[in-house]
Write an enzyme that holds these catalytic residues in place. Structure first.
Site, PDB file in Angstrom:
ATOM      1  N   LYS A   1       2.065   0.257   2.246  1.00 12.74           N
ATOM      2  CA  LYS A   1       0.819   0.569   1.552  1.00 12.74           C
ATOM      3  C   LYS A   1       1.147   1.127   0.181  1.00 12.74           C
ATOM      4  CE  LYS A   1      -1.745   4.235   1.125  1.00 12.74           C
ATOM      5  NZ  LYS A   1      -2.108   4.102  -0.293  1.00 12.74           N
TER       6      LYS A   1
ATOM      7  N   GLU B   1      -3.165   3.507  -4.178  1.00 11.76           N
ATOM      8  CA  GLU B   1      -4.408   2.827  -4.556  1.00 11.76           C
ATOM      9  C   GLU B   1      -4.557   2.732  -6.075  1.00 11.76           C
ATOM     10  OE1 GLU B   1      -4.148   5.592  -2.866  1.00 11.76           O
ATOM     11  OE2 GLU B   1      -5.508   7.172  -3.574  1.00 11.76           O
TER      12      GLU B   1
ATOM     13  N   GLY C   1       5.497  11.047  -2.003  1.00 10.28           N
ATOM     14  CA  GLY C   1       4.241  11.556  -2.544  1.00 10.28           C
ATOM     15  C   GLY C   1       4.249  13.067  -2.535  1.00 10.28           C
TER      16      GLY C   1
ATOM     17  N   VAL D   1       0.547  15.877   1.481  1.00 11.02           N
ATOM     18  CA  VAL D   1       0.343  14.664   2.281  1.00 11.02           C
ATOM     19  C   VAL D   1       1.552  14.400   3.184  1.00 11.02           C
ATOM     20  CG1 VAL D   1      -0.043  12.177   2.204  1.00 11.02           C
ATOM     21  CG2 VAL D   1      -1.223  13.672   0.590  1.00 11.02           C
TER      22      VAL D   1
ATOM     23  N   GLU E   1       9.926  11.873   0.741  1.00 13.10           N
ATOM     24  CA  GLU E   1      10.361  12.320  -0.585  1.00 13.10           C
ATOM     25  C   GLU E   1       9.156  12.977  -1.225  1.00 13.10           C
ATOM     26  OE1 GLU E   1      13.345  12.067  -1.561  1.00 13.10           O
ATOM     27  OE2 GLU E   1      14.209  10.414  -0.404  1.00 13.10           O
TER      28      GLU E   1
ATOM     29  N   CYS F   1       8.756  13.435  -9.603  1.00 15.99           N
ATOM     30  CA  CYS F   1       9.066  14.469  -8.620  1.00 15.99           C
ATOM     31  C   CYS F   1      10.287  15.257  -9.067  1.00 15.99           C
ATOM     32  CB  CYS F   1       9.284  13.850  -7.248  1.00 15.99           C
ATOM     33  SG  CYS F   1      10.403  12.459  -7.294  1.00 15.99           S
TER      34      CYS F   1
ATOM     35  N   GLN G   1      -5.761  13.905 -11.657  1.00 17.91           N
ATOM     36  CA  GLN G   1      -4.505  14.487 -12.117  1.00 17.91           C
ATOM     37  C   GLN G   1      -4.700  15.163 -13.477  1.00 17.91           C
ATOM     38  OE1 GLN G   1      -1.272  14.671 -10.804  1.00 17.91           O
ATOM     39  NE2 GLN G   1      -2.260  14.097  -8.886  1.00 17.91           N
TER      40      GLN G   1
ATOM     41  N   GLU H   1       3.722  22.635  -8.706  1.00 17.80           N
ATOM     42  CA  GLU H   1       4.095  21.367  -9.324  1.00 17.80           C
ATOM     43  C   GLU H   1       2.956  20.945 -10.267  1.00 17.80           C
ATOM     44  OE1 GLU H   1       4.577  17.993  -6.645  1.00 17.80           O
ATOM     45  OE2 GLU H   1       6.300  17.352  -7.829  1.00 17.80           O
TER      46      GLU H   1
END
Lengths: 493, 585
Positions: A185, A188, A238, A242, A261, A295, A342, A392
C-alpha cells in the site's frame, strides 16, 4: 511550469493485482495532488479491505508450493530484479517526473538521488538472491542437521510519502530476492510511481501475484494489511504513532513478523575540533534535504560551545541562500511540504519555538502567496525541553543547541525515545569511536550525513523502529529459518 | 562445469541453462500496451514535461534492450511450473557459424594487443580435422613480465581499479556477461572448433555456465564483508577483506572459456588484477573475451592474457616474484610443479583443481533406468575429458550383469564425427598426446585381464577419435582403475557390501568428486559423509553451479573455486586494531 491539464479526469490510476489492472471493489476513487500547485493530478482507485483481500489471495496463490515463483532458480529471481533495475533505469526520467509532481521534491533530487537509490538497491539485492545460504550444523548424536532459509510468505508493505518509490524498493527488493510475494500500500499522497513500477514488474516478467499494489488510506487499506490473517510479515515506514498501531494489529491478528522504520529526532554533534565548513554544510543538508521531510533529519544540532556562535552564523547564511520554489526548476533545492496537514503542523511547531524562547535566526513562516512552501528556518538558543527539541518536525526547521562536554552531550543526545540516526563531526579518532559506541542510534555517521548505501543496514534503536532494512541484515527479516534434523541408522558405519 | 544431470528430468536433451535463456527484444523507448494504465495520455504528458524542462526525452538507459528470461514463456505457457517455463525459454540452438574468423591471436596486455617479445608464434588446431586454424603469438617469460608489470600498475593504491566502488566492479562483470551473451554464437562455435566440443554442448552448457558464473560473481562484489570483532581490552578491532593483488591463472583445455571465467570472475569481483595463461591447445575463446573485457570498460592492466606453453609462460607465472597468488586447473603432475615453484619463489598463495579418478557407487535399490543414463553421461560427457569423469563405476553385485549389459548398449549408440555437425554425439580427443595416452590405457586394460565389452580402439582416418569403450570385470589394481584416463573409457566394477565399497572408493590419492545412486536416505547420507571427496552427487552427477564450491580432497587439489568459499581464495584478511579510551559492549 508543469501543466497537469492533459491528465484526463477519467484516467484514474488502477489497483495492480495479479499483473492486471483493477478498479476498486467499492467503486471509490481518491484524488492525488501536486503539492506545488495544489492542482489535482488525477484520481486513483481507492483500495479497501476487499481489495486487500483480493491482493492477498493473489499473493498467496503465487506463493503456493509448486508455483512458478516458488520453483524459480534463485539466480533467476536475481536476474528478474536486475532486469527490473534496467527498466527503472530506462524510464528514470518518467519516474522522477512523476515523483516530483506527486511529492513536490526537486526534480534533480528525484532523478539523481531517489532513482539512483532505487536502481542500486534493486541491483544489490538482485545479487543476493542466490547467496542466501543455510548451514549444516554439527549437532550432538548420530543425526544430520541443516538449515533452510525459506521465504516468509506473503509480505505486506506500507510505504511513506517522503521517498515514495525508494522506500517501496527498499521493501520490495529484499522481499523478492528472498522469494516472498508482496502486497503493497503506497501512501495516499504519492501512489503514482508505485503503480508505474507495477507496469514495469509486469513487463519484466514476474509471475502474476508476486507483486500486488493497492493504493488507499491507512485506516482502511493499511489496517486491512496489518491485521490480515494471511499476511505473514509486514514492513512499515512512517510515523512512530502509526508504527505502534501496525505492531498492535499484527499481534492481535496472527503475530505476523513486523519491521518498522519510524520517526527520529536525530542528534548531530559538532565538536570544536571539527572541520567547520564540512559540519555546517552537512548539518544544513542533513536537516533541510527533502524539505526536512526525512526520518533521518538532523533536527537536533548540538554544537560545542567554543564554535557555537560561528556555527549558528554560518548555518543561517546557508539557510538564507537555500533556493525555494518550483521543484521542476533546476536551481530549486526546496519545494513545498507534502500537504496541508503537515504544513500546519510545522508552522505550529515553529510558533512553539518562538513562544518557548528559542531565538529565531531566519525564516519562521510560510512563503508569501505560495501554497505549501515554508521558509528555511533556523533557531538558536534552543534548550532540550522545548517542543522543537523533542518532537519530530518533518519540516525545514533547524534547531541548534549548545554543549560543553562529551559526557554531557552523550546523555542529552540519548535522552529521547527515538534512536534512528546520529552524526558526529570531529577529527579526533578516540572521540569519534567513543561517540559511535555511546550513541543510541541505528546509524552513526562520522563526518558525513545521510550516507545511506544499499550495502549497509538501516533502522532504529528504541522507538525509531524494529529490525533493519538494506544490507545483508535485511535478508533475515524476509526469511524463516527451518532446522531439518535427520536421524541416522546406528547400524551403518 | 559439466553437464548437469538430474534424474527427475531423465536424460536431458539440452541441459538447463535457465539464465542464459531467450532474450526479449525491447526497443529503447518503452512500448506501452493497450491495457497499460498510463496509456497514450499520461505518457505523452510525461515525456513533454521532461522534454520541456530538462530535455531528457532522449535519456539513454545503459541497457537499451532488456533481457527477459521468462516473460516469453510466461506469455505462452499457461503456468505449468517454473521448470518447464524456464526450460522452454531456453534458446533454440542456432547453427554454428561457418565463416568464423580468428581475429584475436595476440598477447593482451593493458587492454592492447602485443606481439610476443621473442617474435615466436605457435599453431592452433581443430582436433576434429587436424587442420591448423591459425597461429597465435607465443608468450614466454618476457611477455609474462610485461603483463605482470601492467597488472601491478593497475593494482597500485589510488588507481582507477583500486578506487572503484565495489558495486561498480559488479556492474562491469554484469556488463561482461551481457557482452558474452551477445557473442554467444561466436564463442560457442570457437569453443567447438578449437576444443572438439559438441556445438550444442558448447552453446548451452559451456556458454550457459559462463553467463551464470559472471552474473553470480558480479553479485558478490559489494557483499564481501569484513567484521568488527569483540577483542579483549580497550580496543576496537575490525577486519578488511582486501584483494590479494596480482593473480596468475593457468587454464586447462577441456572447458577453456568456462574455466577462464571461473578464474577471472571471482578474482575481479574481489578487486584483484590477473595475468592469465590459457592452454596452448585452446587459447582463442579467452582472447575473444579479452576484447569484451575492454569493451565492458575494465581499466587497462586489470586483465592480461598471455597465450603460451606451460614449461615457459606457465612456469614464468608460477615462479614470478611479483605475482601474489596462482590458480591452476589441470593435471596433478603439473599442479605439484606449480605449488613447488610457488614455494621456491615468493610463497604465493596457491589454489589447484587437479585430476580425479572419481567413484560412482550404484546400489541395487537405485532407479536403474536413471542410474544407467547418469553414470553413462558422468563418464562419456565431452569425450571423457572431465576432471570429474566417473571413471570407477562400482555396481552392487545383484544388478551387476544387467547394468553392464545395458551400459554397453548405451555406449554403442554414439555417432562420432565433426562436433559442429548436428546429430554427432561424440567428437575428437583434444590432441595426439592425449589420444595416444588413452589408447595405451585401453591396451593395458585388455592386457591386465579386464573384459572389453565394446569399443577399444581408434575411429576414422583423421582427427583424434576414439571408440566409446566399456570394460567390465575390472579390478582395483588394474591401471585403468587407478590412473586418470581422460577419455571415453568406462570401467565397471562389482561390490558386495557398503563397508567394502567405501574403502575401495577412497583407496586412491584422488578426491575430487563422487556419485551415489540409492533411494535409501540413510545410505545416501552415510556414504556421502564417508567418501573422501570435494563433491558428492546423490542420484545425479556433474551438477556444477556457480553457487556451490568445487574442489578436491587429497591430491585432487587445494582450495575451492566458486560459491562463497571461492571468494576466500581471492582475498587477504587484514585485522585493524585501534586503541580506544574505553570499551563498551
Amino acid at each position: 511550469m508543469v501543466s497537469t491539464s492533459s491528465f484526463p479526469e477519467r484516467a484514474s490510476f488502477p489497483i495492480f493485482i495479479n499483473n492486471e489492472w483493477h478498479e476498486s471493489k467499492s467503486g471509490k476513487k481518491f484524488a492525488t495532488y501536486n503539492p506545488s500547485t495544489l492542482e489535482k493530478i488525477c484520481e486513483v482507485e481507492e483500495g479497501d479491505k476487499p481489495d486487500v483481500d483480493k491482493a492477498v489471495e493473489a499473493a498467496q496463490a503465487a506463493f503456493q508450493r509448486g508455483s512458478p515463483w516458488r520453483r524459480l532458480d534463485a539466480l533467476s529471481r536475481g536476474r528478474l530484479l536486475h532486469q527490473l533495475a534496467d527498466l527503472v533505469e530506462r524510464d528514470r526520467a518518467v519516474l522522477a517526473t512523476l515523483e516530483t509532481m506527486d511529492s513536490g521534491k526537486p526534480f534533480l533530487h528525484a532523478f539523481f538521488i531517489d532513482l539512483e537509490g532505487c536502481i542500486k538497491t534493486l541491483r544489490y539485492f538482485a545479487g543476493w538472491a542466490d547467496k542466501i545460504q543455510g548451514r549444516t550444523i554439527p549437532t550432538d548424536d548420530n543425526v544430520v542437521c541443516f538449515t533452510r532459509h525459506e521465504p516468509v510468505g506473503v509480505c505486506g508493505a506500507i510505504t511513506p510519502w517522503n521517498f515514495p518509490l525508494l522506500m517501496l524498493v527498499w521493501k520490495l527488493a529484499p522481499a523478492l530476492c528472498c522469494g516472498n510475494t508482496v502486497v503493497v500500500k503506497p501512501a495516499e499522497q504519492t501512489p503514482l510511481t508505485a503503480l508505474y513500477l507495477g507496469s514495469l514488474i509486469k513487463e519484466v516478467g514476474f509471475p502474476p501475484g508476486v507483486v500486488n499494489i493497492v493504493p488507499g488510506f491507512g485506516p482502511t487499506a493499511g489496517a486491512a494489511i496489518s491485521s490480515h490473517p494471511q499476511i505473514s510479515k509486514i514492513a512499515f515506514t512512517g510515523s512512530t504513532e502509526v508504527g505502534k498501531l501496525v505492531k498492535e494489529a499484527a499481534s492481535r491478528s496472527n503475530l505476523k513478523r513486523v519491521t518498522l522504520e519510524l520517526g527520529g529526532k536525530n542528534p548531530c554533534i559538532v565538536c570544536a575540533d571539527a572541520d567547520l565548513d564540512l559540519a555546517v554544510e552537512c548539518a544544513h543538508q542533513g536537516v533541510f534535504f527533502n524539505q526536512g521531510q526525512c526520518c533521518t533529519a538532523a533536527s537536533r544540532v548540538f554544537v560545542e560551545e567554543q564554535v557555537y556562535a560561528d556555527f549558528v552564523r554560518r548555518s543561517v547564511e546557508y539557510a538564507k541562500k537555500r533556493p525555494v520554489g518550483d521543484p521542476f526548476d533546476v536551481r530549486t533545492e526546496q519545494g513545498p511540504q507534502i500537504d496541508q496537514k503537515q504544513f500546519n503542523k510545522i508552522l505550529d511547531l515553529i510558533d512553539s519555538g518562538k513562544e518557548e524562547g528559542a531565538k529565531l535566526e531566519c525564516g519562521g513562516s510560510a512563503m508569501e502567496d505560495r501554497g505549501l512552501f515554508i521558509k528555511p528556518t533556523v533557531f538558536s538558543e534552543v534548550t532540550d525541553t522545548m517542543r522543537i527539541a523533542r518532537e519530530e518536525i518533518f519540516g525545514p526547521v533547524q534547531p541548534i543547541l549548545k554543549f560543553k562536554s562529551i559526557e554531557e552531550v552523550i546523555k542529552r543526545a540519548n535522552s529521547l525515545e527515538y534512536g534512528l540516526t546520529a552524526a558526529v563531526f570531529t577529527k579526533n579518532l578516540d572521540k569519534a569511536l567513543k561517540l559511535a559506541s555511546a550513541l543510541e542510534a541505528g546509524t552513526v555517521w562520522i563526518n558525513c550525513y545521510n550516507a545511506i548505501y544499499a550495502q549497509a543496514p538501516f533502522g532504529g534503536f528504541k522507538m525509531s523502529g524494529n529490525g533493519r532494512e538494506l544490507g545483508e541484515y535485511a535478508l533475515t527479516e524476509y526469511t524463516e529459518v527451518k532446522t531439518v534434523t535427520i536421524k541416522l541408522d546406528d547400524k551403518n558405519p | 562445469m559439466e553437464r548437469p544431470l538430474q534424474p527427475e528430468s531423465g536424460p536431458r536433451k539440452l541441459g538447463n541453462s535457465s539464465v542464459s535463456g531467450r532474450r526479449g527484444t525491447t526497443s529503447g523507448a518503452r512500448s506501452f500496451g493497450e491495457e497499460d494504465f498510463l496509456g497514450k495520455t499520461a505518457r505523452g504528458t510525461l515525456q513533454k514535461i521532461t522534454k520541456n524542462n530538462f530535455t531528457m526525452e532522449n535519456h539513454k538507459t545503459r541497457n537499451g534492450s532488456s533481457a527477459k528470461i521468462c516473460c516469453v514463456a510466461l506469455d505462452t505457457v499457461p503456468y505449468q511450473g517454473a521448470e518447464s517455463e524456464m526450460s522452454s525459454s531456453q534458446p533454440d540452438i542456432p547453427a554454428p557459424l561457418t565463416n568464423l574468423k580468428f581475429q584475436y591471436t595476440k598477447i593482451f596486455i593493458n587492454n592492447e594487443w602485443h606481439d610476443s617479445v621473442s617474435g615466436k608464434k605457435f599453431p592452433v588446431f581443430n582436433p576434429a580435422t587436424e587442420e591448423k586454424l591459425c597461429e597465435v603469438e607465443e608468450g614466454d617469460k618476457e611477455d609474462v613480465n610485461k603483463a605482470v608489470a601492467a597488472a601491478r600498475q593497475a593494482f597500485q593504491l589510488g588507481s582507477p581499479w583500486r578506487t572503484m566502488d565495489a558495486s561498480e566492479r559488479g556492474r562491469l562483470l554484469y556488463k561482461l556477461a551481457d557482452l558474452v551473451e551477445r557473442d554467444r554464437l561466436i564463442l560457442a562455435t570457437m569453443e567447438s572448433m578449437n576444443g572438439g566440443k559438441l556445438f550444442s554442448n558448447a552453446y548451452l552448457m559451456d556458454l550457459g555456465g559462463c553467463l551464470k558464473t559472471l552474473r553470480y560473481c558480479a553479485g558478490w562484489a559489494d557483499k564481501i564483508q569484513g567484521r568488527t570483532i569483540p577483542s579483549d581490552g580497550n580496543f576496537f578491532t575490525y577486519t578488511r577483506h582486501e584483494p590479494v593483488g596480482v593473480c596468475g591463472q593457468i587454464l586447462p583445455w577441456n572447458f577453456p572459456l568456462l574455466m577462464f571465467l571461473w578464474k577471472i570472475a571471482p578474482a575481479l569481483s574481489c578487486g584483484n588484477t590477473v595475468v592469465v595463461k590459457p592452454a596452448e591447445q585452446t587459447p582463442l575463446s579467452a582472447l575473444h573475451v579479452a576484447t569484451l573485457i575492454k569493451e565492458a570498460g575494465f581499466p587497462p592492466g586489470v586483465v592480461n592474457i598471455v597465450p603460451g606453453y606451460g614449461p615457459t609462460a606457465g612456469a614464468a607465472i608460477s615462479s614470478h616474484m611479483d605475482i601474489d597468488k596462482v590458480a591452476f586447473t589441470g593435471s596433478t603432475e603439473v599442479g605439484k610443479l606449480i605449488k613447488e615453484a610457488a614455494g621456491k619463489s615468493n610463497l604465493k598463495r596457491v589454489t589447484l583443481e587437479l585430476g580425479g579418478k572419481s567413484p560412482f557407487i550404484v546400489f541395487a535399490d537405485a532407479d536403474l533406468e536413471t542410474a544407467l543414463e547418469v553414470t553413462h553421461q558422468a563418464l562419456f560427457y565431452h569425450q571423457g575429458q572431465c576432471c570429474v569423469a566417473a571413471s570407477r563405476l562400482f555396481v552392487e553385485e545383484s544388478i551387476y550383469d544387467e547394468f553392464v549389459r545395458r551400459s554397453v548398449e548405451r555406449a554403442k549408440k554414439y555417432v562420432l564425427g565433426n562436433p559442429l555437425t548436428p546429430g554427432v554425439s561424440q567428437g575428437p580427443q583434444i590432441d595426439k598426446e592425449q589420444y595416444e595416452k588413452i589408447l595405451d590405457l585401453i591396451e593395458s586394460g585388455k592386457k591386465e585381464g579386464a573384459k572389453l565389452e565394446c569399443g577399444g580402439g581408434p575411429w576414422g582416418n583423421k582427427g583424434y577419435f576414439i571408440q566409446p569403450t566399456v570394460f567390465s570385470n575390472v579390478s582395483d589394481e588394474m591401471r585403468i582403475a587407478k590412473e586418470e584416463i581422460f577419455g571415453p573409457v568406462q570401467q565397471i566394477m562389482k561390490f558386495k557390501s557398503l563397508d567394502d565399497v567405501i574403502k575401495r572408493a577412497n583407496n586412491t590419492t584422488y578426491g575430487l568428486s563422487a556419485g551415489i545412486f540409492t533411494k535409501d536416505l540413510d545410505k545416501a547420507i552415510t556414504v556421502s559423509a564417508a567418501l573422501q571427496s570435494g563433491t558428492v552427487w546423490v542420484n545425479c552427477y556433474s551438477v556444477v553451479s556457480p553457487q556451490c564450491p568445487f574442489g578436491g580432497f587429497k591430491m585432487s587439489g587445494n582450495g575451492r573455486e566458486m560459491g562463497e568459499y571461492g571468494f576466500h581464495e581471492y582475498t587477504e584478511v587484514k585485522t585493524v586494531t585501534v586503541k580506544i579510551s574505553q570499551k563498551n559492549s
